[in-house]
Design an enzyme around this catalytic site. Structure first.
Site, PDB file in Angstrom:
ATOM      1  CG  HIS A 149      67.427  67.439  53.870  1.00 51.32           C
ATOM      2  ND1 HIS A 149      67.014  67.215  55.247  1.00 51.32           N
ATOM      3  CD2 HIS A 149      66.454  68.230  53.178  1.00 51.32           C
ATOM      4  CE1 HIS A 149      66.093  68.146  55.574  1.00 51.32           C
ATOM      5  NE2 HIS A 149      65.830  68.789  54.325  1.00 51.32           N
ATOM      6  CB  CYS A 165      63.798  69.999  51.882  1.00 52.28           C
ATOM      7  SG  CYS A 165      64.870  71.336  51.035  1.00 52.28           S
TER       8      CYS A 165
END
Length: 195
Positions: A149, A165
């Site tokens: 992301h 992440c």
């Protein structure tokens, strides 16, 4: 395990990282070190297939594979020690300016920071997932809660600070996003160093 890379900068033209360049504007101005800027590289990895994504955490680089071992290399931030998860995943969905909710584990670990977002947060420039998100699922079709992301904190590129992440600057994830198809394979390699 680490790819041998010949460094060659993009020429920001057709077929290169088209939306990027010296005129890119960020809501959080910060100049990344040159080796974290998108570059066309030769990985010499003939078994890395076109369209796949490879994250090498000790380098803080993400490789989007092209033909013949060539790739677009981006700088990334990764999960901190104990939260980074290696493995092979599938991009099961994608979202622009995604909605976000911290996981229950994040809320338990740090309620002061995350409990107020237990009902979620709409997408936007202050959302921790940034401008785009790729959602990683396991081979049984379950959401792993791992994402590739954007981030509104570009200073975190090149560090291990996230909750697991891989993050790119908003400008770079916006460039990567249309290149990665739903169904693409994502390889998150194990960390060799623990620092």
């Amino acid at each position: 395990m680490l790819p041998e890379v010949s460094r060659r900068k993009f020429s920001f033209g057709v077929g290169a990282v088209g939306i990027l360049g010296a005129s890119s504007v960020s809501a959080h101005p910060f100049t990344l070190p040159e080796h974290f800027l998108p570059q066309l590289v030769n990985t010499r990895q003939r078994d890395w297939l076109p369209g796949d994504v490879h994250v090498v955490p000790d380098e803080f680089h993400l490789y989007f594979m092209l033909e013949n071992g060539r790739a677009i290399r981006y700088g990334v931030g990764v999960g901190r020690t104990g939260l980074y998860e290696s493995g092979v995943f599938t991009v099961a969905r994608k979202a622009e300016w995604p909605w976000w909710r911290p996981t229950n584990a994040m809320i338990r670990r740090n309620p002061e920071q995350y409990a107020r977002f237990a009902d979620g947060m709409p997408g936007g420039p202050n959302n921790p997932l940034g401008a785009r998100a790729l959602y990683l699922y396991d081979d049984d079709g379950h959401d792993t809660y791992l994402r590739i992301h954007g981030t509104n904190a570009p200073r975190t590129i090149g560090s291990a600070v996230s909750n697991g992440c891989a993050r790119l600057t908003n400008e770079h994830v916006t460039d990567l996003y249309p290149r990665v198809d739903v169904g693409a394979r994502v390889y998150l390699y194990p960390k060799v160093t623990t620092a």
